[in-house]
Design a protein around this motif. Structure first.
Motif, short mmCIF file in Angstrom:
data_model
loop_
_atom_site.label_atom_id
_atom_site.label_comp_id
_atom_site.label_asym_id
_atom_site.label_seq_id
_atom_site.Cartn_x
_atom_site.Cartn_y
_atom_site.Cartn_z
N PHE A 1 7.61 14.43 -3.52
CA PHE A 1 6.52 13.94 -4.36
C PHE A 1 5.23 14.71 -4.06
N SER A 2 4.94 14.89 -2.76
CA SER A 2 3.73 15.63 -2.35
C SER A 2 3.76 17.07 -2.87
N SER A 3 4.91 17.72 -2.72
CA SER A 3 5.00 19.12 -3.14
C SER A 3 4.90 19.26 -4.66
N LEU A 4 5.45 18.30 -5.39
CA LEU A 4 5.34 18.34 -6.85
C LEU A 4 3.90 18.11 -7.29
N ALA A 5 3.19 17.22 -6.57
CA ALA A 5 1.77 16.99 -6.88
C ALA A 5 0.97 18.27 -6.64
N GLY A 6 1.26 18.96 -5.54
CA GLY A 6 0.59 20.22 -5.24
C GLY A 6 0.87 21.27 -6.30
N TYR A 7 2.12 21.29 -6.80
CA TYR A 7 2.49 22.24 -7.86
C TYR A 7 1.70 21.96 -9.14
N LEU A 8 1.63 20.70 -9.52
CA LEU A 8 0.92 20.34 -10.74
C LEU A 8 -0.57 20.66 -10.64
N LEU A 9 -1.12 20.57 -9.43
CA LEU A 9 -2.53 20.92 -9.24
C LEU A 9 -2.76 22.42 -9.36
N GLY A 10 -1.78 23.21 -8.94
CA GLY A 10 -1.96 24.66 -8.91
C GLY A 10 -1.58 25.38 -10.19
N VAL A 11 -0.68 24.79 -10.96
CA VAL A 11 -0.13 25.49 -12.11
C VAL A 11 -1.05 25.38 -13.34
N GLU A 12 -1.00 26.40 -14.17
CA GLU A 12 -1.75 26.35 -15.42
C GLU A 12 -0.87 25.86 -16.57
N THR A 13 0.38 26.32 -16.57
CA THR A 13 1.36 25.83 -17.53
C THR A 13 2.58 25.38 -16.75
N ILE B 1 2.48 20.60 5.27
CA ILE B 1 2.85 21.78 4.47
C ILE B 1 3.26 21.44 3.03
N PRO B 2 4.01 20.34 2.77
CA PRO B 2 4.52 20.12 1.41
C PRO B 2 3.47 20.09 0.30
N PHE B 3 2.34 19.39 0.50
CA PHE B 3 1.29 19.31 -0.52
C PHE B 3 0.77 20.71 -0.84
N MET B 4 0.56 21.49 0.20
CA MET B 4 0.12 22.87 0.08
C MET B 4 1.21 23.75 -0.54
N LEU B 5 2.46 23.47 -0.15
CA LEU B 5 3.60 24.27 -0.61
C LEU B 5 3.70 24.28 -2.13
N GLY B 6 3.40 23.14 -2.74
CA GLY B 6 3.46 23.04 -4.20
C GLY B 6 2.49 24.01 -4.86
N TRP B 7 1.28 24.09 -4.30
CA TRP B 7 0.28 25.01 -4.86
C TRP B 7 0.75 26.46 -4.71
N VAL B 8 1.28 26.78 -3.54
CA VAL B 8 1.77 28.15 -3.29
C VAL B 8 2.93 28.48 -4.23
N ALA B 9 3.79 27.49 -4.48
CA ALA B 9 4.91 27.68 -5.43
C ALA B 9 4.39 27.97 -6.83
N ALA B 10 3.27 27.34 -7.18
CA ALA B 10 2.70 27.51 -8.53
C ALA B 10 1.96 28.83 -8.68
N THR B 11 1.33 29.30 -7.60
CA THR B 11 0.41 30.45 -7.71
C THR B 11 0.84 31.70 -6.95
N ASN B 12 1.80 31.54 -6.04
CA ASN B 12 2.20 32.63 -5.13
C ASN B 12 0.99 33.16 -4.36
N ASP B 13 0.10 32.23 -4.00
CA ASP B 13 -1.13 32.64 -3.32
C ASP B 13 -1.56 31.55 -2.35
N PHE B 14 -2.03 31.96 -1.17
CA PHE B 14 -2.58 31.01 -0.21
C PHE B 14 -4.07 31.29 -0.04
N GLY B 15 -4.87 30.26 -0.37
CA GLY B 15 -6.32 30.43 -0.27
C GLY B 15 -6.98 29.11 0.05
N ILE B 16 -8.23 28.95 -0.37
CA ILE B 16 -9.00 27.74 -0.05
C ILE B 16 -8.38 26.49 -0.67
N GLU B 17 -7.77 26.63 -1.85
CA GLU B 17 -7.21 25.45 -2.53
C GLU B 17 -6.04 24.84 -1.74
#
Length: 297
Positions: free
Chosen positions: A31-43, A153-169
């Motif tokens: 659930f955490s990783s999916l939330a992170g993905y939805l935050l990071g993805v544009e589509t 890591i999971p919350f963050m992992l979702g964003w990285v999965a969406a963007t292939n980037d690790f940064g401030i977000e």
């Protein structure tokens, strides 16, 4: 006769599989990783979303299975864990190891199919949880600090999965879930203190159910609240939060802080249990608010 035997055995096999991989915990991590993905993805790409869900589940399931293999003798000493599949004798170490290994390979392979960074963080998570956090649990309360890293890591992992980037977000998402884990785990460590003691686990920061532990719990709740509203100030890149969203998140944080203060006042196992439940509700609702806020702002 064979039909009744199957009826009896199948639920046992299923429940043991759920127990060795800690299915409920694994699903909360997904659930955490999916939330992170939805935050990071544009589509939203539902294929990536599905891969992330399965990859995340396998990753957490592997960590939990390895953990139960390593701690099988200690689990047998504690009331909470002595009926787990390995200490209860319903599952062999070899079977559990096979499950853990298959889950590791599947988890990392699936995450790798999303992108290399996601797989890397997944592998780091399994390594830290199994090889560092688990052995430290019987030696020092610092284990909670180490365990909070793979746990965040999971919350963050979702964003990285969406963007292939690790940064401030994703760093901010990591920090939020990292600091949240201290009041969460210390609350568990408090109300299961006697049981953990039987297994030789050191979970509380002072090693005791005392004021020092309660004060540190309050402090980490405050840190969690402060980090949770950072995105409203506009310097966390694409991770943003509206004023309304920030107010809601802040109020949720005050709710968790209330129960931490109650623990300080009452010093009881019941108040620790209430804080644990409040912390679970908090992190779930905050992640939902973050996602909803993004899509309606």
């Amino acid at each position: 006769m064979s039909r009744s035997k199957t009826t009896i055995e199948n639920p046992s096999l299923i429940s043991d599989f759920k127990e060795i991989t800690k299915m409920r915990l694994a699903l909360s991590v997904v659930f955490s990783s999916l939330a992170g993905y939805l935050l990071g993805v544009e589509t939203v790409d539902f294929k990536t979303l599905t891969l992330l869900a399965f990859g995340g589940y396998f990753m957490v399931g592997a960590s939990n299975a390895f953990n139960q293999i390593i701690e099988r003798d200690l689990d047998a000493l504690m009331h909470r864990t002595r009926n787990r599949p390995i200490p209860a004798g319903r599952m062999s170490v070899n079977t559990a190891f096979a499950i853990a290994t298959i889950f590791t390979v599947l988890g990392i392979a699936i995450l790798y199919s999303i992108n290399k960074q996601t797989a890397m963080f997944g592998a780091i998570s399994i390594f830290l949880y199994t090889c560092v956090y688990t052995p430290l649990k019987t030696k020092t309360p610092i284990s909670v600090f180490v365990g909070a890293i793979p746990g965040a890591i999971p919350f963050m992992l979702g964003w990285v999965a969406a963007t292939n980037d690790f940064g401030i977000e994703p760093g901010t998402l990591f920090a939020l879930q990292f600091f949240w884990q201290f009041p969460h785990f210390w609350a568990i460590g408090w109300f299961l203190y006697d049981d953990y003691k039987r297994g030789g686990f050191f979970m509380l920061p002072t090693g005791k159910q005392d004021r020092g532990t309660a004060v540190q719990t309050i402090m980490y709740c405050i840190w969690t609240i402060l980090i949770s509203i950072v995105p409203v100030f506009g310097f966390t890149g694409r991770l943003q939060l509206s004023i309304v969203g920030a107010v809601i998140v802040f109020i949720l944080g005050l709710g968790m802080l209330y129960y931490a203060i109650q623990l300080f006042k009452k010093m009881t196992e019941q108040s620790a249990k209430q804080l644990m439940l409040a912390s679970v509700a908090y992190i779930t609702l905050v992640q939902i608010v973050y996602v909803v806020d993004k899509f309606i702002s």
